[in-house]
Scaffold this motif. Structure first.
Motif, short mmCIF file in Angstrom:
data_model
loop_
_atom_site.label_atom_id
_atom_site.label_comp_id
_atom_site.label_asym_id
_atom_site.label_seq_id
_atom_site.Cartn_x
_atom_site.Cartn_y
_atom_site.Cartn_z
N LEU A 87 -20.02 -48.10 -15.47
CA LEU A 87 -18.24 -48.25 -14.12
C LEU A 87 -18.00 -47.28 -14.47
O LEU A 87 -16.81 -47.16 -13.17
N SER A 88 -16.91 -47.18 -15.32
CA SER A 88 -15.47 -46.40 -15.01
C SER A 88 -16.02 -45.08 -14.81
O SER A 88 -14.59 -44.52 -13.83
N ASP A 89 -16.88 -44.09 -15.10
CA ASP A 89 -16.87 -43.32 -14.73
C ASP A 89 -17.89 -42.56 -13.12
O ASP A 89 -17.14 -41.66 -12.24
N VAL A 90 -17.84 -43.60 -12.34
CA VAL A 90 -18.26 -44.44 -11.05
C VAL A 90 -16.99 -44.47 -10.18
O VAL A 90 -16.74 -43.54 -9.21
N ALA A 91 -15.71 -45.00 -10.85
CA ALA A 91 -14.64 -45.23 -10.27
C ALA A 91 -13.93 -44.34 -10.26
O ALA A 91 -13.46 -43.74 -9.12
N ASP A 120 -27.31 -39.30 -18.45
CA ASP A 120 -26.41 -40.45 -18.66
C ASP A 120 -24.97 -40.21 -17.75
O ASP A 120 -25.03 -39.11 -17.00
N VAL A 121 -24.36 -41.81 -17.29
CA VAL A 121 -23.67 -41.43 -16.03
C VAL A 121 -21.91 -40.39 -16.17
O VAL A 121 -21.93 -40.85 -18.02
N SER A 122 -21.55 -39.74 -15.89
CA SER A 122 -20.80 -38.99 -15.84
C SER A 122 -19.72 -38.28 -14.89
O SER A 122 -20.88 -37.98 -13.70
N PRO A 123 -19.20 -38.05 -14.20
CA PRO A 123 -18.12 -37.60 -13.23
C PRO A 123 -17.91 -36.07 -12.77
O PRO A 123 -18.60 -35.78 -12.06
N GLU A 157 -23.54 -54.07 -23.23
CA GLU A 157 -22.58 -53.94 -22.14
C GLU A 157 -21.67 -52.15 -22.18
O GLU A 157 -20.81 -52.48 -21.10
N ASP A 158 -21.62 -51.50 -23.35
CA ASP A 158 -20.56 -50.95 -23.52
C ASP A 158 -20.83 -49.50 -22.75
O ASP A 158 -19.92 -48.84 -21.95
N LYS A 159 -22.40 -49.20 -22.55
CA LYS A 159 -22.76 -48.39 -21.87
C LYS A 159 -22.77 -48.81 -20.20
O LYS A 159 -22.16 -47.59 -19.93
N ILE A 160 -22.59 -50.10 -19.73
CA ILE A 160 -22.41 -49.99 -18.74
C ILE A 160 -20.33 -50.07 -18.14
O ILE A 160 -20.74 -49.63 -17.25
#
Length: 291
Positions: A124-128, A164-167, A117-120
């Protein structure tokens, strides 16, 4: 005649066993589930049309309208096949919902030393953060979070990334001159599975005319799956969230992050979607009135 009916009813009740009670309850639950499934879709109108045909058939039978009775009787002879063909999308959606695994059980089975869940949370924070930036610059975006319903077929319509998700990456994907900016990005378990994906458009007549293709696509995919979709409007910069065919609008960064955590990690019950949407929109209306 009335006495005969009462006698038959009493005779039926005397032979009514516990297994008959279970049978009735199961049938009632199936009918309730089908009505609930069809209620918020175009299938509801098809059901009404089917019931009207039944009424017309009954009237034609009583009035002995030979030709009309013959035609309707021929139709109802193959009602099972007709039902499957006409209601195929809704039946598929219902079976998908029945087949969805329990989210808590799945999380327990996939538990490792490093909490996944840490990765998720980070995703979510990066998407926001990215959506807040897009909102200011009026950059259009369409981000789909996969939940229990697999979106592999949708992902195959775009470019597979598994990144990986990133801005920075989301900024490159949705840059208005980038080749993938018009499609949707699908996020699975905290990673961008694919970008530039084509989503099915909703054909609902209840969607506001001011909403464009991105919003219709967001509503469309949530009508067919349990995905959560974030949309940033290219015209107004407004941030919206789509779930179960319902769109809530005008999110700020923190509101968006908290809602995504609630839906994707905490596992908010989808039955409360309509209530959440109503409360959120009401709060926004009051805030706008004060301003």
């Amino acid at each position: 005649m009335e006495a005969t009916f009462i006698t038959r009813l009493i005779g039926t009740l005397k032979t009514f066993a516990f297994k008959d009670f279970i049978d009735v309850v199961i049938i009632a639950l199936l009918i309730f589930y089908l009505l609930r499934l069809f209620r918020n879709s175009r299938a509801g109108q098809l059901v009404k049309g089917f019931l009207i045909l039944l009424v017309v058939y009954g009237v034609s039978y009583l009035l002995q309208l030979t030709m009309l009775t013959y035609i309707l009787n021929s139709i109802f002879t193959y009602w099972a096949i007709i039902f499957i063909v006409v209601f195929q999308p809704e039946l598929r959606l219902g079976l998908e919902r029945l087949g969805r695994s329990n989210r808590r059980l799945r999380s327990f089975m996939s538990f490792t030393v490093q909490n996944p869940e840490d990765k998720i949370y980070k995703a979510l924070s990066d998407v926001a953060d990215t959506c807040a930036i897009f909102s200011k610059s009026k950059t259009g975006a369409l981000i789909v979070f996969e939940r229990d319903t697999p979106l592999g077929e949708i992902a195959e319509t775009g470019t597979l990334l598994n990144s990986d998700v990133s801005p920075a990456l989301l900024g490159n994907i949705f840059f208005n001159k980038a080749p993938l900016h018009d499609g949707a990005s699908i996020i699975r378990e905290g990673k961008i599975l694919a970008a530039g994906c084509i989503l099915p458009l909703s054909d609902s007549l209840n969607i506001s005319q001011e909403l464009g293709t991105r919003h219709r696509a967001a509503i469309g995919i949530t009508e067919l799956s349990d995905a959560v979709v974030v949309v940033v409007s290219e015209e107004t910069g407004s941030i919206s969230v789509a779930l179960n065919g319902i769109l809530t609008r005008d999110y700020k960064r923190d509101d968006l992050y908290n809602r995504l955590v609630e839906l994707i990690i905490v596992g908010d019950n989808d039955k409360n979607t309509g209530l959440v949407a109503a409360l959120f929109n009401k709060r926004k209306e009051k805030k706008n009135e004060k301003e």
